[in-house]
Scaffold this active site. Structure first.
Site, short mmCIF file in Angstrom:
data_model
loop_
_atom_site.label_atom_id
_atom_site.label_comp_id
_atom_site.label_asym_id
_atom_site.label_seq_id
_atom_site.Cartn_x
_atom_site.Cartn_y
_atom_site.Cartn_z
CE LYS A 13 8.46 1.43 -9.22
NZ LYS A 13 9.40 0.38 -8.80
NE ARG A 88 4.25 -2.95 -7.41
CZ ARG A 88 4.75 -1.88 -6.83
NH1 ARG A 88 4.12 -0.74 -6.91
NH2 ARG A 88 5.88 -1.95 -6.18
NE ARG A 127 14.02 1.40 -0.93
CZ ARG A 127 13.18 1.16 -1.93
NH1 ARG A 127 13.25 1.89 -3.03
NH2 ARG A 127 12.29 0.21 -1.85
NE ARG A 161 9.25 0.38 0.99
CZ ARG A 161 8.90 0.41 -0.30
NH1 ARG A 161 9.09 1.52 -1.00
NH2 ARG A 161 8.38 -0.63 -0.89
NE ARG A 172 9.20 -4.60 -2.51
CZ ARG A 172 10.06 -3.68 -2.07
NH1 ARG A 172 10.84 -3.93 -1.03
NH2 ARG A 172 10.14 -2.52 -2.68
P1 AMP Z 1 6.21 0.51 -3.69
O1 AMP Z 1 6.31 1.59 -2.69
O2 AMP Z 1 5.73 1.01 -5.05
O3 AMP Z 1 7.46 -0.32 -3.81
O4 AMP Z 1 5.04 -0.49 -3.19
C1 AMP Z 1 5.18 -1.20 -1.98
C2 AMP Z 1 4.17 -2.32 -1.90
O5 AMP Z 1 2.84 -1.78 -1.96
C3 AMP Z 1 4.22 -3.33 -3.03
O6 AMP Z 1 5.21 -4.33 -2.81
C4 AMP Z 1 2.80 -3.89 -2.98
O7 AMP Z 1 2.63 -4.79 -1.89
C5 AMP Z 1 1.97 -2.64 -2.66
N1 AMP Z 1 1.56 -1.96 -3.91
C6 AMP Z 1 1.96 -0.74 -4.36
N2 AMP Z 1 1.38 -0.45 -5.53
C7 AMP Z 1 0.58 -1.52 -5.85
C8 AMP Z 1 -0.26 -1.83 -6.95
N3 AMP Z 1 -0.40 -1.00 -7.99
N4 AMP Z 1 -0.91 -3.02 -6.93
C9 AMP Z 1 -0.80 -3.87 -5.89
N5 AMP Z 1 0.01 -3.65 -4.84
C10 AMP Z 1 0.70 -2.48 -4.80
#
Ligand code: AMP
Length: 218
Positions: A13, A88, A127, A161, A172
């Site tokens: 993404k 989400r 990654r 990360r 996740r």
């Molecule tokens: P990402 O970088 O999109 O994979 O997001 C990393 C982490 O941030 C996720 O596993 C959640 O813990 C938190 N996070 C990101 N976007 C959201 C969202 N829209 N709602 C809740 N938690 C989020």
């Protein structure tokens, strides 16, 4: 255009969002990146978010929606945006709809990046991301940087990360299936979903996405 990108962790993404946003001249809004920026600046929001992110759980809706709304209200997002990682869950999707309809706006498309689950796990485990720019993404075997630990694009430090550990990835993925996947049906009911096969070269996936968006826009 106002676009939402969905797909499991590791679907690409962030990578796709960076290219698409550039091609479409709209800002790439990633709630994950916004949380990570808060964590590195050690804000109260960052501290709160980290406690959820480290476990692979979602950060509570109230703070997430407020943060996303604030970002979408910035002047650069006036004519459109590409949302990556938001909404989400269905409550966030409803909040987004409400936010947009108050302004007389609506979404144009929801791109659903589809990748088989075993591929997702392999992608995430290897990654490595640049500290300077989360769009500079490498992989220890699929896309190794020329020099280990150093970003080919800008020379920044590459890191893994905290939430890319195997155990957290499992949570996740589970969170994705139980909480995020239902938004696909939510948006299907609005006729907005375009499924994009996300295996193959990055450029191919970008091209597929651009073609799909051109069809949606027609
Ligand atoms: P990402 O970088 O999109 O994979 O997001 C990393 C982490 O941030 C996720 O596993 C959640 O813990 C938190 N996070 C990101 N976007 C959201 C969202 N829209 N709602 C809740 N938690 C989020």
């Amino acid at each position: 255009m106002r676009i939402v990108l969905v797909g499991p962790p590791g679907a690409g993404k962030g990578t796709q969002a960076a290219f698409l946003a550039k091609n479409l001249a709209i800002p790439h809004i990633s709630t994950g990146d916004l949380f990570r920026a808060n964590i590195s600046q050690q804000t109260e929001l960052g501290k709160l978010a980290k406690s959820y992110m480290d476990k692979g759980d979602l950060v509570p809706d109230e703070v997430t929606i407020a943060m996303a709304k604030d970002r979408m209200e910035q002047p650069d997002a006036e004519n459109g945006f590409l949302l990556d990682g938001f909404p989400r869950n269905v409550s966030q999707a409803e909040a987004l709809d409400e936010m947009l309809s108050t302004e007389g706006m609506k979404l144009d498309a929801v791109l659903d990046l589809e990748v088989p689950e075993d591929e997702v796990v392999k992608r995430i485990a290897g990654r490595r991301i640049c500290r300077n720019d989360s769009a500079h993404v490498f992989h220890v075997s699929y896309k190794a940087p020329k020099q280990e630990g150093v970003c080919d694009v800008c020379g920044g430090e590459l890191y893994q990360r905290d939430d890319d550990s195997e155990e957290t990835v499992r949570t996740r993925l589970e969170v994705y299936h139980t909480q995020t996947e239902p938004i696909i049906d939510y948006y299907k009911a609005q006729g907005l979903v375009v499924t994009i096969p996300a295996l193959g070269k990055v450029e191919e996936v970008t091209a597929r996405s651009m073609e799909a968006l051109a069809r949606e826009d027609a």
